[in-house]
Design an enzyme around this catalytic site. Structure first.
Site, PDB file in Angstrom:
ATOM      1  N   GLY A  11     -10.972   0.049  -4.241  1.00 52.38           N
ATOM      2  CA  GLY A  11     -10.847   0.394  -2.830  1.00 52.38           C
ATOM      3  C   GLY A  11     -12.177   0.352  -1.502  1.00 52.38           C
ATOM      4  O   GLY A  11     -13.318   1.528  -1.749  1.00 52.38           O
ATOM      5  N   PHE A  12     -11.650   0.797  -0.363  1.00 50.86           N
ATOM      6  CA  PHE A  12     -12.578   1.045   0.644  1.00 50.86           C
ATOM      7  C   PHE A  12     -13.791   2.729   0.197  1.00 50.86           C
ATOM      8  O   PHE A  12     -14.894   2.322  -0.776  1.00 50.86           O
ATOM      9  CB  PHE A  12     -12.187   1.440   2.091  1.00 50.86           C
ATOM     10  CG  PHE A  12     -13.299   2.235   2.613  1.00 50.86           C
ATOM     11  CD1 PHE A  12     -14.142   1.574   2.889  1.00 50.86           C
ATOM     12  CD2 PHE A  12     -12.203   3.166   3.299  1.00 50.86           C
ATOM     13  CE1 PHE A  12     -14.905   2.613   4.292  1.00 50.86           C
ATOM     14  CE2 PHE A  12     -12.909   4.145   4.598  1.00 50.86           C
ATOM     15  CZ  PHE A  12     -14.551   3.956   4.657  1.00 50.86           C
ATOM     16  N   THR A  36      -4.524  -3.356  -3.210  1.00 48.75           N
ATOM     17  CA  THR A  36      -5.303  -3.578  -1.971  1.00 48.75           C
ATOM     18  C   THR A  36      -6.963  -3.141  -1.903  1.00 48.75           C
ATOM     19  O   THR A  36      -7.612  -3.030  -0.815  1.00 48.75           O
ATOM     20  CB  THR A  36      -4.679  -2.506  -1.127  1.00 48.75           C
ATOM     21  OG1 THR A  36      -5.461  -0.827  -1.812  1.00 48.75           O
ATOM     22  CG2 THR A  36      -3.418  -2.240  -0.941  1.00 48.75           C
ATOM     23  N   ALA A 115      -7.678  12.716  -4.382  1.00 50.90           N
ATOM     24  CA  ALA A 115      -8.106  12.069  -3.369  1.00 50.90           C
ATOM     25  C   ALA A 115      -6.354  12.576  -2.388  1.00 50.90           C
ATOM     26  O   ALA A 115      -5.049  11.694  -2.723  1.00 50.90           O
ATOM     27  CB  ALA A 115      -7.771  10.754  -3.032  1.00 50.90           C
ATOM     28  N   TYR A 146       4.186   7.736   1.930  1.00 48.36           N
ATOM     29  CA  TYR A 146       2.610   8.048   1.852  1.00 48.36           C
ATOM     30  C   TYR A 146       2.770   9.495   1.853  1.00 48.36           C
ATOM     31  O   TYR A 146       2.130  10.267   0.789  1.00 48.36           O
ATOM     32  CB  TYR A 146       1.975   7.118   2.741  1.00 48.36           C
ATOM     33  CG  TYR A 146       0.450   7.912   2.545  1.00 48.36           C
ATOM     34  CD1 TYR A 146      -0.401   7.133   1.472  1.00 48.36           C
ATOM     35  CD2 TYR A 146      -0.654   8.317   3.843  1.00 48.36           C
ATOM     36  CE1 TYR A 146      -1.762   7.232   1.087  1.00 48.36           C
ATOM     37  CE2 TYR A 146      -1.852   8.826   3.517  1.00 48.36           C
ATOM     38  CZ  TYR A 146      -2.266   8.071   2.465  1.00 48.36           C
ATOM     39  OH  TYR A 146      -3.239   8.338   1.953  1.00 48.36           O
ATOM     40  N   THR A 176     -11.431   7.894   7.808  1.00 47.96           N
ATOM     41  CA  THR A 176     -12.588   8.024   7.577  1.00 47.96           C
ATOM     42  C   THR A 176     -12.771   6.214   6.935  1.00 47.96           C
ATOM     43  O   THR A 176     -11.864   5.652   7.693  1.00 47.96           O
ATOM     44  CB  THR A 176     -13.024   8.189   6.161  1.00 47.96           C
ATOM     45  OG1 THR A 176     -12.786   9.779   5.942  1.00 47.96           O
ATOM     46  CG2 THR A 176     -14.039   8.128   5.451  1.00 47.96           C
TER      47      THR A 176
END
Ligand code: UDP
Length: 310
Positions: A11-12, A36, A115, A146, A176
């Site tokens: 992921g990112f 994702t 996280a 979420y 971010t």
């Protein structure tokens, strides 16, 4: 040198963590089910002897042969658009995935970092947000999948810490941005940059007076690794405390792209927080960390990335 598992490593944020850990001389195992995340984020690491990719859904049993020093648990949809499309997967990875990760950490006597997110504060009634604020979350609204998954994940991490003595960290990550965000990810920075570069109107939700505080990815990675190294088990906020409203962000992006785009207002998503700004006093004193990349500089680097993609 340590052997470190990054869940959500394609992921990112996960892929930037893999990159920094490899550069620091660690052995990296990257687990991702690519829901994702994207292989293109980690392609440059394929073929290295110190990098292993595991196509793994972390809600299922995770088998890792050999020792493990640390786990960075980043697997989860993280954009409001993604978690609204994937509500059950979002709840499962926050709950069942965190459970599997903690079981693995206990088995391997590995340190584990969760996280977490500024979303645990919901639509906050305390501003800026400090770690001792318990939040204002709608459990049954669309964002609840979420917010509550991450709140449950925090509770589970603390339970494993208290009951099993697992060495744990919780970082609450505020907005971010940077290279490797997906163009269609739905978050405000990639949306606005792609729209500005294409000469389309920028979609401002609501009146655009809602605020966010944007942290550049390189600063965030430094903060996360500082927390892994030096934090205690209590949550620590990571983010850039410079706060902007969405109209200011739109104008900045239009100017930095040299675009002629206008603004187009759309409805505000349900339960969209009106303000958000981290109090990073704890990160400053505990970790000796604070962000160094300003919004103009970070946006310029991010715009350069999206220009390369198009
Ligand atoms: N937003 C917007 N236009 C967009 C995408 C988002 O105005 O095209 C707004 C959104 O309503 C929110 C803020 O920008 O107030 C940040 O949204 P994002 O999805 O990036 O993350 P959030 O902070 O809400 O988790």
């Amino acid at each position: 040198m340590s052997r470190i598992l990054v869940t959500g490593g394609a992921g990112f944020i996960g892929s930037h963590l893999c990159e920094r850990l490899l550069a620091d001389g660690h052995q990296v195992l990257c687990a991702d089910n690519l829901l994702t995340g994207s292989l293109s984020n980690i392609e440059p690491f394929f073929g290295r002897g110190d990098f292993v990719f595991l196509k793994q859904d972390v809600t299922q049993f995770i088998h890792i042969p050999g020792p493990l020093d640390a786990i960075l648990h980043f697997a989860s949809p993280a954009s409001p658009v993604d978690y609204l499309k994937l509500p059950i997967q979002t709840l499962k990875v926050g709950a069942l995935g965190t459970h599997k990760v903690l079981g693995l950490a206990k088995e391997k006597a590995a340190k584990v970092l969760l996280a977490s997110t500024s979303e645990v504060y919901g639509d906050p009634q305390v501003h800026p947000q400090r770690e001792d604020y318990w939040g204002h979350v709608n459990p049954i609204g669309p964002r609840g999948v979420y917010d509550e998954a991450k709140r449950f994940a925090e509770a589970l991490v603390m339970a494993y810490h208290r009951s099993h003595g697992v060495d744990t960290r919780i970082v609450r990550i505020f907005n971010t941005y940077g290279p490797r965000m997906r163009a269609g990810d739905g978050r405000v920075v990639p949306n606005f940059i792609c729209q500005a570069l294409a000469g389309q109107d920028l979609t401002v939700y609501g009146d655009g007076k809602q605020t966010r505080s944007f942290c550049y990815i390189d600063d965030m990675v430094s903060g996360i690794l500082a927390a892994l190294d030096r934090a205690d088990s209590d949550p620590v906020n990571l983010g850039n405390p410079n706060e902007y409203n969405i109209l200011e962000l739109a104008e900045k992006i239009i100017a930095l792209c040299g675009s002629k785009s206008n603004l187009h207002h759309e409805g505000l998503p349900v339960d969209d927080p009106k303000v958000r700004q981290p109090d990073i006093g704890r990160a400053r004193s505990l970790l000796g960390w604070e962000p160094t990349v300003g919004l103009d500089e970070g946006l310029a680097r991010t715009i350069a990335f999206f220009k390369e993609q198009s």
